[in-house]
Each structure stands twice: as C-alpha cells, then as structure tokens.
Design a protein around this motif. Structure first.
Motif, PDB file in Angstrom:
ATOM      1  N   ALA A  32      -7.133 -10.798 -17.004  1.00 56.47           N
ATOM      2  CA  ALA A  32      -6.866  -9.173 -17.144  1.00 56.47           C
ATOM      3  C   ALA A  32      -7.077  -8.521 -15.599  1.00 56.47           C
ATOM      4  O   ALA A  32      -6.457  -7.847 -15.356  1.00 56.47           O
ATOM      5  CB  ALA A  32      -7.787  -8.809 -17.945  1.00 56.47           C
ATOM      6  N   LEU A  33      -7.845  -9.446 -14.783  1.00 54.20           N
ATOM      7  CA  LEU A  33      -8.243  -9.194 -13.416  1.00 54.20           C
ATOM      8  C   LEU A  33      -6.938  -9.551 -12.599  1.00 54.20           C
ATOM      9  O   LEU A  33      -7.140  -8.620 -11.517  1.00 54.20           O
ATOM     10  CB  LEU A  33      -9.449  -9.856 -12.910  1.00 54.20           C
ATOM     11  CG  LEU A  33     -10.730  -9.308 -13.522  1.00 54.20           C
ATOM     12  CD1 LEU A  33     -11.707 -10.033 -13.000  1.00 54.20           C
ATOM     13  CD2 LEU A  33     -11.134  -7.907 -13.644  1.00 54.20           C
ATOM     14  N   ALA A  34      -6.334 -10.388 -12.729  1.00 48.81           N
ATOM     15  CA  ALA A  34      -5.141 -10.676 -11.949  1.00 48.81           C
ATOM     16  C   ALA A  34      -4.112  -9.509 -11.560  1.00 48.81           C
ATOM     17  O   ALA A  34      -3.591  -9.147 -10.614  1.00 48.81           O
ATOM     18  CB  ALA A  34      -4.416 -11.820 -12.536  1.00 48.81           C
ATOM     19  N   GLY A  35      -4.001  -8.462 -12.563  1.00 53.05           N
ATOM     20  CA  GLY A  35      -3.218  -7.368 -12.319  1.00 53.05           C
ATOM     21  C   GLY A  35      -3.797  -6.064 -11.850  1.00 53.05           C
ATOM     22  O   GLY A  35      -2.939  -5.071 -11.856  1.00 53.05           O
ATOM     23  N   ILE A  36      -4.904  -6.103 -11.510  1.00 53.49           N
ATOM     24  CA  ILE A  36      -5.677  -5.005 -10.601  1.00 53.49           C
ATOM     25  C   ILE A  36      -5.569  -5.157  -9.082  1.00 53.49           C
ATOM     26  O   ILE A  36      -5.871  -6.474  -8.787  1.00 53.49           O
ATOM     27  CB  ILE A  36      -6.906  -4.428 -11.383  1.00 53.49           C
ATOM     28  CG1 ILE A  36      -8.038  -5.675 -11.126  1.00 53.49           C
ATOM     29  CG2 ILE A  36      -6.564  -4.390 -12.852  1.00 53.49           C
ATOM     30  CD1 ILE A  36      -9.334  -5.289 -11.728  1.00 53.49           C
ATOM     31  N   ASP A  37      -5.685  -4.059  -8.477  1.00 52.45           N
ATOM     32  CA  ASP A  37      -5.975  -4.132  -7.245  1.00 52.45           C
ATOM     33  C   ASP A  37      -7.490  -4.420  -6.582  1.00 52.45           C
ATOM     34  O   ASP A  37      -8.400  -4.427  -7.665  1.00 52.45           O
ATOM     35  CB  ASP A  37      -5.663  -2.709  -6.386  1.00 52.45           C
ATOM     36  CG  ASP A  37      -6.431  -1.539  -6.810  1.00 52.45           C
ATOM     37  OD1 ASP A  37      -7.610  -1.458  -6.841  1.00 52.45           O
ATOM     38  OD2 ASP A  37      -5.967  -0.467  -7.230  1.00 52.45           O
ATOM     39  N   ASP A  38      -7.618  -4.738  -5.468  1.00 55.37           N
ATOM     40  CA  ASP A  38      -8.922  -5.079  -4.950  1.00 55.37           C
ATOM     41  C   ASP A  38     -10.023  -4.384  -5.178  1.00 55.37           C
ATOM     42  O   ASP A  38     -11.124  -4.821  -5.357  1.00 55.37           O
ATOM     43  CB  ASP A  38      -8.868  -5.620  -3.695  1.00 55.37           C
ATOM     44  CG  ASP A  38      -7.840  -7.095  -3.400  1.00 55.37           C
ATOM     45  OD1 ASP A  38      -7.300  -7.437  -4.343  1.00 55.37           O
ATOM     46  OD2 ASP A  38      -7.518  -7.305  -2.107  1.00 55.37           O
ATOM     47  N   ALA A  39      -9.607  -2.805  -4.800  1.00 53.08           N
ATOM     48  CA  ALA A  39     -10.519  -1.974  -4.994  1.00 53.08           C
ATOM     49  C   ALA A  39     -11.248  -1.846  -6.516  1.00 53.08           C
ATOM     50  O   ALA A  39     -12.523  -1.729  -6.667  1.00 53.08           O
ATOM     51  CB  ALA A  39     -10.204  -0.602  -4.584  1.00 53.08           C
ATOM     52  N   ALA A  40     -10.219  -2.062  -7.377  1.00 50.97           N
ATOM     53  CA  ALA A  40     -10.654  -1.812  -8.793  1.00 50.97           C
ATOM     54  C   ALA A  40     -11.303  -3.182  -9.321  1.00 50.97           C
ATOM     55  O   ALA A  40     -12.348  -3.251  -9.752  1.00 50.97           O
ATOM     56  CB  ALA A  40      -9.407  -1.860  -9.871  1.00 50.97           C
ATOM     57  N   LEU A  41     -10.916  -4.152  -8.804  1.00 52.25           N
ATOM     58  CA  LEU A  41     -11.502  -5.568  -9.013  1.00 52.25           C
ATOM     59  C   LEU A  41     -12.912  -5.498  -8.317  1.00 52.25           C
ATOM     60  O   LEU A  41     -13.758  -5.854  -9.337  1.00 52.25           O
ATOM     61  CB  LEU A  41     -10.979  -6.625  -8.265  1.00 52.25           C
ATOM     62  CG  LEU A  41     -11.458  -8.156  -8.333  1.00 52.25           C
ATOM     63  CD1 LEU A  41     -11.185  -8.845  -9.393  1.00 52.25           C
ATOM     64  CD2 LEU A  41     -10.988  -8.887  -7.167  1.00 52.25           C
ATOM     65  N   THR A  42     -13.212  -5.062  -7.344  1.00 55.45           N
ATOM     66  CA  THR A  42     -14.590  -4.913  -6.861  1.00 55.45           C
ATOM     67  C   THR A  42     -15.227  -3.982  -7.661  1.00 55.45           C
ATOM     68  O   THR A  42     -16.699  -4.348  -7.825  1.00 55.45           O
ATOM     69  CB  THR A  42     -14.396  -4.463  -5.391  1.00 55.45           C
ATOM     70  OG1 THR A  42     -13.827  -5.589  -4.631  1.00 55.45           O
ATOM     71  CG2 THR A  42     -15.979  -4.509  -4.685  1.00 55.45           C
ATOM     72  N   ALA A  43     -15.053  -2.765  -7.868  1.00 56.20           N
ATOM     73  CA  ALA A  43     -15.768  -1.816  -8.632  1.00 56.20           C
ATOM     74  C   ALA A  43     -15.913  -2.428 -10.112  1.00 56.20           C
ATOM     75  O   ALA A  43     -17.208  -2.358 -10.365  1.00 56.20           O
ATOM     76  CB  ALA A  43     -14.997  -0.521  -8.826  1.00 56.20           C
ATOM     77  N   VAL A  44     -15.060  -2.973 -10.672  1.00 55.18           N
ATOM     78  CA  VAL A  44     -15.260  -3.566 -12.231  1.00 55.18           C
ATOM     79  C   VAL A  44     -16.282  -4.674 -11.960  1.00 55.18           C
ATOM     80  O   VAL A  44     -17.158  -4.683 -12.795  1.00 55.18           O
ATOM     81  CB  VAL A  44     -14.180  -4.022 -13.016  1.00 55.18           C
ATOM     82  CG1 VAL A  44     -14.160  -4.890 -13.974  1.00 55.18           C
ATOM     83  CG2 VAL A  44     -13.281  -2.678 -13.253  1.00 55.18           C
ATOM     84  N   MET A  45     -15.741  -5.695 -11.235  1.00 57.18           N
ATOM     85  CA  MET A  45     -16.789  -6.919 -11.336  1.00 57.18           C
ATOM     86  C   MET A  45     -18.160  -6.845 -10.694  1.00 57.18           C
ATOM     87  O   MET A  45     -19.096  -7.345 -11.017  1.00 57.18           O
ATOM     88  CB  MET A  45     -16.085  -8.178 -10.606  1.00 57.18           C
ATOM     89  CG  MET A  45     -14.955  -8.661 -11.398  1.00 57.18           C
ATOM     90  SD  MET A  45     -14.977  -8.706 -13.129  1.00 57.18           S
ATOM     91  CE  MET A  45     -16.182 -10.206 -13.031  1.00 57.18           C
TER      92      MET A  45
END
Length: 155
Positions: A32-45
């Motif tokens: 699921a994380l493979a398809g999101i941008d780095d900013a969203a990845l950082t915020a979510v994770m």
C-alpha cells in the motif's frame, strides 16, 4: 505443568499480537505504501510508528517473559520437550527483538520525528525500504515462535 501451560498460553496470545501486526505490515502495508508520495509516507509511517512503539511493547515483553517462564516451569515439571520448545520460542523472540532494536526502532524514531516536525526526509523511501526489508523475516520469527509455543502445550 499447569503453570507452564498457562505461561505458554499467555506467551502465544501476547506473541500473536506482534505476529499479526508484522504479517499485516508485510502483506498489506508494504504494498500500500509503494503507491504514495514521500511526504505522505513520512506522515503516515511516522504516526503509525509513534502508536506502535507506544502500545506494542507490552504484548512483546509479555510474550518474551511468558515464553521464558514456560520454558523454566516446564523444565521444573519434568517436561523436557515442552521446556525445549518454549526455550526455542524464547530464542526466536530474542532474535526478533534484536532485529527490531537494531533496524526497525531507529527507522521508526527517524520517521516519527520527521512527521512531528512536518518534514520529509530526503531518504524517506530508502528508510521505508530498509524497514520493509526485515518485516517478512520478523513475521517468520514470530510465527515460528508461536508454533514452538503451541508444540510446548501439547508436549
């Protein structure tokens, strides 16, 4: 032997919490994380790790302590196979803990701090790749530990 079984049951239930979390991360979260941008990845994770690191130590520690207790109590009850399999589970959980402490926890802290500061590290994707790289081995270790604990219950 009743106390050894009780300790093994507590260890199975506690370890199952971490096992389920790791399997979810390997099977669902990683792709699921493979398809999101780095900013969203950082915020979510960053936020996921904040809550995970706050709430999951209790079942993790309880699983390790209970596996150790099951091994010792089974040995005292004269059940060498149950003791050995609970001891094997303990060893697997300790290896899992070392992987978590050496690889996962530092990444968790980095992503959590970045999320707290509303920043996106230049290496966010690489950090997540490093974290993802050991999630399957972590899940396997937890699954094997649960299997060993289950064998200790029927030995």
């Amino acid at each position: 032997m009743y106390l050894a079984h009780l300790a093994a049951i507590i260890a199975v239930l506690s370890t199952a919490v971490i096992y389920g979390t790791d399997v979810f991360c390997a099977v669902v979260q990683r792709p699921a994380l493979a398809g999101i941008d780095d900013a969203a990845l950082t915020a979510v994770m960053g936020n996921v790790h904040r809550f995970g690191d706050q709430r999951l130590p209790l079942p993790g520690i309880l699983g390790i302590i209970s596996a150790a207790a099951a091994s010792v109590l089974a040995a005292l009850a004269g059940a060498p196979i149950a003791s050995a399999t609970a001891g094997a589970a303990l060893a697997l959980l300790v290896v899992w803990l070392l992987l978590y402490l050496r690889i996962s926890a530092p990444i968790n802290r980095t992503l959590t701090a970045a999320a707290d500061n509303h920043e996106t590290p230049a290496n966010a994707r690489a950090l997540q790749r490093d974290w993802d790289r050991i999630i399957v081995p972590r899940a396997i270790l937890q699954g094997l530990a649960i299997a060993a604990l289950c064998v200790s219950l029927v030995s």
